[in-house]
Design a protein around this motif. Structure first.
Motif, PDB file in Angstrom:
ATOM      1  N   GLU A   1      26.328  18.536 -26.914  1.00 55.67           N
ATOM      2  CA  GLU A   1      26.894  17.796 -25.637  1.00 55.67           C
ATOM      3  C   GLU A   1      26.191  17.657 -24.322  1.00 55.67           C
ATOM      4  O   GLU A   1      26.065  16.629 -23.866  1.00 55.67           O
TER       5      GLU A   1
ATOM      6  N   ARG B   1      23.475  15.066 -24.820  1.00 56.91           N
ATOM      7  CA  ARG B   1      24.279  13.656 -24.501  1.00 56.91           C
ATOM      8  C   ARG B   1      24.405  13.276 -23.183  1.00 56.91           C
ATOM      9  O   ARG B   1      24.143  12.151 -22.611  1.00 56.91           O
ATOM     10  N   THR B   2      24.839  14.370 -22.338  1.00 55.17           N
ATOM     11  CA  THR B   2      25.193  14.228 -20.822  1.00 55.17           C
ATOM     12  C   THR B   2      23.845  13.899 -20.113  1.00 55.17           C
ATOM     13  O   THR B   2      23.983  13.058 -19.545  1.00 55.17           O
TER      14      THR B   2
ATOM     15  N   THR C   1      22.891  10.558 -20.996  1.00 53.67           N
ATOM     16  CA  THR C   1      23.603   9.310 -20.211  1.00 53.67           C
ATOM     17  C   THR C   1      23.406   9.499 -18.889  1.00 53.67           C
ATOM     18  O   THR C   1      23.358   8.330 -18.244  1.00 53.67           O
TER      19      THR C   1
END
Length: 608
Positions: free
Chosen positions: A548, A551-552, A555
């Motif tokens: 997670e 991914r953050t 992004t």
């Protein structure tokens, strides 16, 4: 004007320092306070100046080329025309060994850099006052003898007069004696008196095997922050309040002393058990952790405490105090706000680090450093995009040393600046050689910058000169900075980064997500990439879970229009997840460990 007539606010002071900024700051501040100031930049000129026209006091730097401050002081004390001049050392060296050596060669005081001008002025006034008072006593004695001879025939008057010189003399002596042995601010015993008491305690140990004593070395954890934030007046009031707390927590038989700055010591005598000293240390930590009220101000200070127990193994008081200081630094290293009890392992480690620092000072000129190169790969294509240059030290006795074992020492001593310049020069030169040899201009070299380098006013000029000397285009150089380095100086850092970007140099934030960052600031930095720390990549399992944070960050990077680079990639499933998440580049043991330039060339042969 002789010493007895000396008004220490207009005294003649010689400042010796090879750093122009230090000379300027000291001379300006002292001249503003009415002192006559002369400056020299090296030891030889200082000796000539002092002998030709002796000053009233000398401020002496230790770390100088050719002749260091210790040698200068020794030469001054050997010359009868300069031996009387008080010498105050000014140095960035904060180790107890350095302080002890300063006093051993004849220094009267030792001030650690970075210094506060107010403290320097108080120390100067104290020493000049002592010099003047000693001369006054000498003249009073001469005057007394002359009057006795002149009034021999008037015996009664002579006796009365003599009784009145004696009284004044004793009062002056008593005052001087007190001033010489006590701290002017807190009224606590100073280093000299503390060492006298400690010497007596060591004698008791030799006479009585059951006698137990201990030294507590106390260093305030947040004093500089409070002093800078609230001002020196509050800082002084805090030190006075601290002195009261230390006395309240100790016993009548104990000696509480202020050594210098925010350093205090307590000699605990006639202990029944080692636990007694530990109990006092714990009580002190509890008191010093609680808020301290200074009128309308409420401050939180905290402290680190080193404890050493006296024994027949100690030959001198300096050894005992040294080990207490070592234990205190161990307490700080463990996280501050605690105590640590000295043991032999601490001393051995201190010796090891001390020797490592000495060797580190010569490593650059002896060409003992080398670079290893870790490949950086495009996640999408699997092709080589660049290398990260990583420093190694080929020690002549200890072999290859990783930076984790010496970079902290380099940072503390300031040696990281010339070492960092060498890394940049060597990395840029090597990449340019590879560009010519393999006819490629797409690869980049990534180099970590230290916080000390960022603070150098001429960093931009140095970068320009390195690119010019090596022939490397700025677009092929990527500089890595940490979040903390970016946030430390705010607007100044942003301005500096834009100046660096004008040379087409790339910038990335290293170990992103592990430090302090502000998203409101992040978009203002001219950054080209975010490097995802290995601690976020490692938890990714074969099922693609625990990704997670990765991914953050990816992004976020793409939202800002910059690349995301993953560190610490070790497995194929980690790479697969990164590819799925759109990560741009990656490095880690899965692609290759850091290697020397010969093995790096073999990687290049397969990729160009």
């Amino acid at each position: 004007m002789n010493n007895a007539q000396l008004n220490y606010h207009c005294a003649d002071i010689l400042v010796v320092d090879d750093t122009p900024d230090n000379l300027r700051v000291l001379s300006t501040a002292l001249i503003e306070r009415g002192y006559k100031v002369r400056c020299t930049k090296n030891g030889a000129m200082a000796l000539l100046t002092a002998k030709k026209d002796p000053p009233h006091l000398i401020l002496l730097d230790i770390k100088m080329p050719e002749m260091d401050g210790y040698e200068v002081c020794e030469q001054l004390k050997l010359d009868s025309s300069t031996s009387h001049i008080p010498v105050i050392f000014l140095s960035a060296l904060d180790d107890v060994f350095d302080k002890v050596k300063g006093f051993a060669v004849g220094g009267v005081d030792y001030i650690t850099k970075p210094f506060q001008i107010e403290e320097v002025v108080v120390r100067i006034q104290h020493q000049l006052a002592l010099q003047a008072a000693k001369a006054e006593i000498y003249q009073l004695n001469n005057a007394l003898e002359q009057k006795v001879r002149q009034r021999t025939l008037q015996l009664e008057e002579v006796i009365q007069q003599r009784d009145r010189e004696i009284v004044k003399h004793k009062q002056t002596q008593k005052k001087l004696f007190y001033q010489a042995l006590h701290d002017a601010l807190t009224g606590l015993p100073n280093r000299t008196l503390f060492m006298e008491h400690l010497q007596k305690a060591l004698h008791r140990i030799t006479r009585n095997k059951d006698y137990l004593c201990a030294v507590l070395f106390i260093d305030l954890d947040r004093f500089k922050i409070i002093n800078d934030s609230w001002g020196h007046a509050v800082g002084d009031r805090l030190l006075i309040a601290i002195s009261h707390i230390l006395k309240e927590c100790s016993r009548e038989v104990d000696t509480v002393a202020r050594l210098s700055g925010d350093e205090f010591t307590i000699l605990l005598e006639d202990l029944q058990d080692t636990q007694d000293a530990i109990a006092i240390a714990e009580r002190l930590l509890e008191k010093l952790t609680a808020p301290i009220h200074l009128g309308e101000c409420k401050v939180y200070i905290g402290a680190s405490i080193g404890i050493v127990f006296g024994s027949v193994a100690y030959q001198t008081v300096n050894e005992l105090l040294r080990d207490a200081d070592i234990a205190m630094y161990r307490a700080k290293a463990l996280g501050k706000g605690r105590y640590a009890i000295f043991d032999r392992e601490m001393y051995d480690r201190t010796l090891h680090l001390s020797q490592l620092e000495i060797d580190l000072r010569y490593a650059l000129e002896r060409q003992e450093f080398l670079l290893h190169y870790q490949p950086i790969i495009s996640v999408a294509t699997g092709r080589l995009t660049g290398f990260e240059a990583l420093l190694r030290w080929q020690h002549p006795k200890m072999g290859l040393i990783d930076p984790g074992d010496f970079i902290e020492i380099a940072e503390e001593t300031g040696l990281i600046v010339p070492i960092g310049e060498w890394i940049l020069q060597e990395a840029c030169q090597q990449l340019y050689i590879w560009q010519q040899k393999f006819a490629t201009t797409s690869l980049y070299i990534s180099v970590n910058l230290s916080s000390k380098q960022i603070q150098q006013f001429d960093l931009v000029d140095k970068l320009a000169k390195i690119l010019d000397r090596t022939g490397l285009n700025g677009k092929n150089l990527k500089l890595e900075l940490t979040e903390t380095m970016l946030m430390d100086r705010g607007e100044k850092t942003i301005e500096l980064l834009f100046q660096i970007k004008e040379q087409n140099i790339q910038l990335s934030i290293d170990d992103f997500g592990t430090g302090y960052s502000s998203l409101s600031y992040l978009h203002r930095f001219p950054i080209d990439a975010l490097k995802i720390d290995r601690s976020f990549v490692s938890p990714i399992d074969a099922e693609g879970k625990n990704c997670e944070i990765v991914r953050t960050i990816i992004t976020l990077a793409h939202t800002l229009g910059i690349k995301a680079i993953a560190e610490g990639v070790e497995t194929s499933h980690q790479l697969a997840v990164l590819k799925k998440l759109g990560c741009d580049e990656a490095q880690g043991y899965f692609f290759g460990t850091p290697v020397n330039f010969q093995l790096a060339e073999e990687i290049l042969v397969k990729n160009v």
